[in-house]
Design an enzyme around this catalytic site. Structure first.
Site, PDB file in Angstrom:
ATOM      1  N   LEU A  69       6.935  17.385 -15.740  1.00 56.45           N
ATOM      2  CA  LEU A  69       7.487  18.676 -15.349  1.00 56.45           C
ATOM      3  C   LEU A  69       8.979  18.429 -15.161  1.00 56.45           C
ATOM      4  CD1 LEU A  69       5.928  20.758 -12.424  1.00 56.45           C
ATOM      5  CD2 LEU A  69       8.290  20.904 -13.054  1.00 56.45           C
ATOM      6  N   SER A  70       9.806  19.204 -15.826  1.00 59.49           N
ATOM      7  CA  SER A  70      11.243  18.947 -15.788  1.00 59.49           C
ATOM      8  C   SER A  70      11.814  19.044 -14.376  1.00 59.49           C
ATOM      9  CB  SER A  70      11.991  19.940 -16.684  1.00 59.49           C
ATOM     10  OG  SER A  70      11.453  19.952 -17.981  1.00 59.49           O
ATOM     11  N   GLN A  71      12.879  18.298 -14.173  1.00 62.24           N
ATOM     12  CA  GLN A  71      13.620  18.323 -12.903  1.00 62.24           C
ATOM     13  C   GLN A  71      14.193  19.732 -12.694  1.00 62.24           C
ATOM     14  OE1 GLN A  71      17.019  15.863 -13.360  1.00 62.24           O
ATOM     15  NE2 GLN A  71      17.628  15.993 -11.210  1.00 62.24           N
TER      16      GLN A  71
END
Ligand code: SAH
Length: 220
Positions: A69-71
């Site tokens: 899950l992207s930052q």
């Protein structure tokens, strides 16, 4: 504009979320609409229970299948870049993953078309859209490197996986006046912004980033 269901906001303290927003502001995110949307979108719903307690840290987190899950910072930055110069109506997202970026986009643009190559990730993301009552999202299980030609052209395209070079298909599916935001590279990657003008394409290299590679084909 759709707004994500606020269910679950009680589960994590407002203070924890405010701390994340402040961190994004400190890192230079200044689009208020983007910040507001991140504030009300329950990121913990996009993680498995074992990881949910870390949802409001500004870090990338595992979602299985060796994907992340992207930052929040990069989600905010890419969304801000996509919205610069007017809100795009139809947006193509490549790499649905958990669906977190999808949910943010769905609240800021008219329609989101999201492509994911790993079927189980897509199925979970689809459930989350339903749970959050985000109905302006269409999903496709396919190789996003080919775009989604049946639904194009798009006013905006955002990729969450990095190709070695920008696929021609994506440029072709960008409407005039449209913008593509995409990480490009291998070992070292840079975020690229490509604007389609009536004359052609204008590319700006924004900053160094780290994404999973854009892979060909699909996984059932
Ligand atoms: N924004 C997402 C990031 C997911 S990571 C999130 O916050 O959850 C990137 C995703 O891109 C992964 O789910 C990976 O499976 C997907 N991906 C990689 N190559 C792809 C391709 N060619 N087509 C579609 N999706 C792809």
């Amino acid at each position: 504009m759709n707004r994500a269901d606020l269910n679950g906001i009680g589960m994590t303290s407002r203070r924890t979320r405010e701390r994340l927003i402040q961190r994004l502001v400190d890192q230079g995110i200044d689009n208020q609409q983007v910040l507001d949307t991140i504030r009300i979108t329950p990121r913990h719903l996009f993680l498995d229970e074992a990881m949910a307690h870390r949802a409001y840290e500004d870090v990338a987190l595992p979602i299985g299948f060796q994907q992340t899950l992207s930052q929040p910072y990069i989600v905010a930055r890419m969304t801000e870049l996509l919205l610069e110069g007017g809100a795009p109506e139809r947006v193509l997202e490549i790499g649905t993953g958990s669906g977190y970026q999808t949910a943010i986009l769905a609240q800021l643009v008219t329609e989101v078309f999201s492509v994911e190559r790993i079927k189980p990730l897509q199925q979970k993301a689809r459930q989350r859209m339903r749970q959050l009552k985000l109905r302006n999202v269409q999903m496709n299980h396919a190789d996003g490197g080919l775009g989604w030609p049946e639904r194009g052209p798009f006013d905006g395209i955002l990729a969450a996986a990095a190709p070695e070079r920008i696929p021609e298909e994506l440029l072709q599916q960008l409407a005039p006046g449209g913008r593509l935001v995409i990480p490009v590279g291998g070992e070292t990657q840079h975020l690229h912004v490509v604007d389609r003008t009536h004359e052609g394409f204008e590319t700006t290299v924004v900053e160094a980033v780290r994404f999973v590679p854009l892979r060909p084909g699909t996984v059932r």
